[in-house]
Structures are given as structure tokens and as C-alpha cells.
Design a protein around this motif. Sequence first.
Motif, PDB file in Angstrom:
ATOM      1  N   LEU A  88      32.014  -6.834 152.152  1.00 34.28           N
ATOM      2  CA  LEU A  88      31.499  -6.058 151.251  1.00 34.28           C
ATOM      3  C   LEU A  88      30.503  -6.365 150.005  1.00 34.28           C
ATOM      4  O   LEU A  88      30.133  -5.944 149.276  1.00 34.28           O
ATOM      5  CB  LEU A  88      32.910  -5.697 150.384  1.00 34.28           C
ATOM      6  CG  LEU A  88      34.078  -5.187 151.439  1.00 34.28           C
ATOM      7  CD1 LEU A  88      35.263  -5.099 150.893  1.00 34.28           C
ATOM      8  CD2 LEU A  88      33.656  -3.648 152.270  1.00 34.28           C
ATOM      9  N   GLU A  91      27.450  -6.929 149.660  1.00 36.00           N
ATOM     10  CA  GLU A  91      26.290  -5.991 149.570  1.00 36.00           C
ATOM     11  C   GLU A  91      26.531  -4.869 149.042  1.00 36.00           C
ATOM     12  O   GLU A  91      25.477  -4.547 148.283  1.00 36.00           O
ATOM     13  CB  GLU A  91      25.374  -5.859 150.986  1.00 36.00           C
ATOM     14  CG  GLU A  91      26.300  -4.766 151.778  1.00 36.00           C
ATOM     15  CD  GLU A  91      27.485  -5.533 152.778  1.00 36.00           C
ATOM     16  OE1 GLU A  91      28.283  -4.689 153.139  1.00 36.00           O
ATOM     17  OE2 GLU A  91      27.591  -6.689 152.566  1.00 36.00           O
ATOM     18  N   LYS A  92      27.700  -4.250 148.878  1.00 38.78           N
ATOM     19  CA  LYS A  92      27.944  -3.080 148.282  1.00 38.78           C
ATOM     20  C   LYS A  92      27.932  -3.111 146.545  1.00 38.78           C
ATOM     21  O   LYS A  92      27.916  -2.348 145.864  1.00 38.78           O
ATOM     22  CB  LYS A  92      29.277  -2.462 148.708  1.00 38.78           C
ATOM     23  CG  LYS A  92      29.384  -2.065 150.090  1.00 38.78           C
ATOM     24  CD  LYS A  92      30.459  -1.339 150.600  1.00 38.78           C
ATOM     25  CE  LYS A  92      30.713  -1.044 151.859  1.00 38.78           C
ATOM     26  NZ  LYS A  92      29.463  -0.659 152.606  1.00 38.78           N
ATOM     27  N   PHE A  93      28.127  -4.660 146.095  1.00 35.57           N
ATOM     28  CA  PHE A  93      28.238  -4.686 145.002  1.00 35.57           C
ATOM     29  C   PHE A  93      26.946  -5.455 144.369  1.00 35.57           C
ATOM     30  O   PHE A  93      27.153  -5.928 143.347  1.00 35.57           O
ATOM     31  CB  PHE A  93      29.482  -5.558 144.653  1.00 35.57           C
ATOM     32  CG  PHE A  93      30.615  -4.949 145.024  1.00 35.57           C
ATOM     33  CD1 PHE A  93      31.113  -3.918 143.963  1.00 35.57           C
ATOM     34  CD2 PHE A  93      31.327  -4.753 146.093  1.00 35.57           C
ATOM     35  CE1 PHE A  93      32.472  -3.043 144.092  1.00 35.57           C
ATOM     36  CE2 PHE A  93      32.263  -4.251 146.375  1.00 35.57           C
ATOM     37  CZ  PHE A  93      32.991  -3.355 145.467  1.00 35.57           C
ATOM     38  N   ASP A  94      26.022  -5.884 145.157  1.00 35.95           N
ATOM     39  CA  ASP A  94      24.649  -6.529 145.094  1.00 35.95           C
ATOM     40  C   ASP A  94      23.742  -5.576 144.117  1.00 35.95           C
ATOM     41  O   ASP A  94      23.358  -4.568 144.719  1.00 35.95           O
ATOM     42  CB  ASP A  94      24.102  -6.990 146.140  1.00 35.95           C
ATOM     43  CG  ASP A  94      22.832  -7.969 146.019  1.00 35.95           C
ATOM     44  OD1 ASP A  94      22.247  -7.870 144.900  1.00 35.95           O
ATOM     45  OD2 ASP A  94      22.666  -8.932 146.750  1.00 35.95           O
ATOM     46  N   SER A 135      20.728  -4.059 145.881  1.00 36.71           N
ATOM     47  CA  SER A 135      20.795  -3.170 146.951  1.00 36.71           C
ATOM     48  C   SER A 135      21.717  -2.100 146.619  1.00 36.71           C
ATOM     49  O   SER A 135      21.935  -1.229 147.390  1.00 36.71           O
ATOM     50  CB  SER A 135      21.417  -4.129 148.059  1.00 36.71           C
ATOM     51  OG  SER A 135      22.729  -4.435 147.821  1.00 36.71           O
ATOM     52  N   SER A 136      21.931  -1.782 145.319  1.00 36.62           N
ATOM     53  CA  SER A 136      22.887  -0.715 144.754  1.00 36.62           C
ATOM     54  C   SER A 136      22.069  -0.130 143.440  1.00 36.62           C
ATOM     55  O   SER A 136      21.560  -0.765 142.684  1.00 36.62           O
ATOM     56  CB  SER A 136      24.174  -1.272 144.535  1.00 36.62           C
ATOM     57  OG  SER A 136      25.025  -0.099 143.986  1.00 36.62           O
ATOM     58  N   CYS A 154      32.882   0.869 137.146  1.00 33.86           N
ATOM     59  CA  CYS A 154      31.478   1.088 137.852  1.00 33.86           C
ATOM     60  C   CYS A 154      30.551   2.041 136.993  1.00 33.86           C
ATOM     61  O   CYS A 154      31.224   2.922 136.229  1.00 33.86           O
ATOM     62  CB  CYS A 154      31.787   2.265 139.158  1.00 33.86           C
ATOM     63  SG  CYS A 154      30.320   2.580 140.013  1.00 33.86           S
ATOM     64  N   HIS A 206      31.881   5.656 149.844  1.00 34.75           N
ATOM     65  CA  HIS A 206      31.914   4.587 150.718  1.00 34.75           C
ATOM     66  C   HIS A 206      32.357   3.293 150.168  1.00 34.75           C
ATOM     67  O   HIS A 206      32.770   2.519 150.841  1.00 34.75           O
ATOM     68  CB  HIS A 206      30.197   4.390 151.213  1.00 34.75           C
ATOM     69  CG  HIS A 206      29.448   3.804 150.263  1.00 34.75           C
ATOM     70  ND1 HIS A 206      29.141   4.563 149.270  1.00 34.75           N
ATOM     71  CD2 HIS A 206      28.825   2.617 150.129  1.00 34.75           C
ATOM     72  CE1 HIS A 206      28.123   3.578 148.311  1.00 34.75           C
ATOM     73  NE2 HIS A 206      28.116   2.501 149.008  1.00 34.75           N
ATOM     74  N   VAL A 207      32.376   2.850 148.827  1.00 37.21           N
ATOM     75  CA  VAL A 207      32.850   1.746 148.528  1.00 37.21           C
ATOM     76  C   VAL A 207      34.329   1.790 148.414  1.00 37.21           C
ATOM     77  O   VAL A 207      35.007   0.827 148.715  1.00 37.21           O
ATOM     78  CB  VAL A 207      32.306   1.323 147.231  1.00 37.21           C
ATOM     79  CG1 VAL A 207      32.995   0.429 146.415  1.00 37.21           C
ATOM     80  CG2 VAL A 207      30.629   1.236 147.224  1.00 37.21           C
ATOM     81  N   ALA A 241      35.634   1.561 151.794  1.00 30.82           N
ATOM     82  CA  ALA A 241      35.596   0.182 152.353  1.00 30.82           C
ATOM     83  C   ALA A 241      36.536  -0.675 151.624  1.00 30.82           C
ATOM     84  O   ALA A 241      37.329  -1.666 152.338  1.00 30.82           O
ATOM     85  CB  ALA A 241      34.327  -0.549 152.077  1.00 30.82           C
TER      86      ALA A 241
END
Length: 136
Positions: free
Chosen positions: A38, A40-43, A46-47, A108, A122-123, A126
Amino acid sequence: MRTRISFSDVDMHGNVHNGRYVAYVEDAINEFLRDNGLAEKFDPRSSDLAYHVRKVEVLYHSPIGFEDVVDVTARVGRIGRASLTFEAEVRTVGAIEPAVQATVVWVCVDPATRRSTPVPEHVHAALGATAGGPLA
């Protein structure tokens, strides 16, 4: 996440500085995200969203000292509309009870407005797949 307590992490009494536990917990949360695919979802590279720490609560049960080897574990405790709560424990290897327990709340946010925004679906999905499990 396993780590050995270094000399620079302890106070004049030989106990881990209170604030160092927050760094251990932050590292464990990042390891948890990485271990579950997970990260990359918090990088932020890339977000288009960011996650800011809103609250950290640390409960101290027993001291940990120089050269002790500890396991720091984290998991998802709660997924809110615009927040994520992580739970963590720090325990000396072999100990039954944790020496320290912590809760960290991330919010967030939209980096442009700096206002909270809903956690993307999606986050949410996951993280939801990992929620409620044992600390790992």
C-alpha cells in the motif's frame, strides 16, 4: 519491525526518550503499508492527496532501555470519512505485554487547499482489507 535501541535513543536514566517512540511508530506504520503493498497509495509523488498527522497518543506501560531489542507493530484501527487511525505497539522481544501502545490519526487533505477531503474509495478498500487483524 524489529530494532535494537541505540544509545542516542535513551535518556540519562537509560530509558528510551518518550518522543522516540513516535518515530518508531511512524516507521512501523510505513513498514505496515509497504508490507501490504500500500505504500504507493500514500507516496506524495504518485498521489494528488496528502495525509497529515492530526493526533498522536502514546501510553507508556514499562520502560525500554539501551540495547533492548523490540518489535514495533502497526495495523489499521479505523477508517473514517477523511481520516485513518493506526494502532501500534512496542514490545521487548519475548514480552507478552506491550511496553508502549500508540494511536496515530492521519487526515486526508487536498494539498492545494489544505482542507480535509474524503479518503479515496480505492485507499479505503485496500486498507479495509487489512483492518481489524492482529498487530503485524
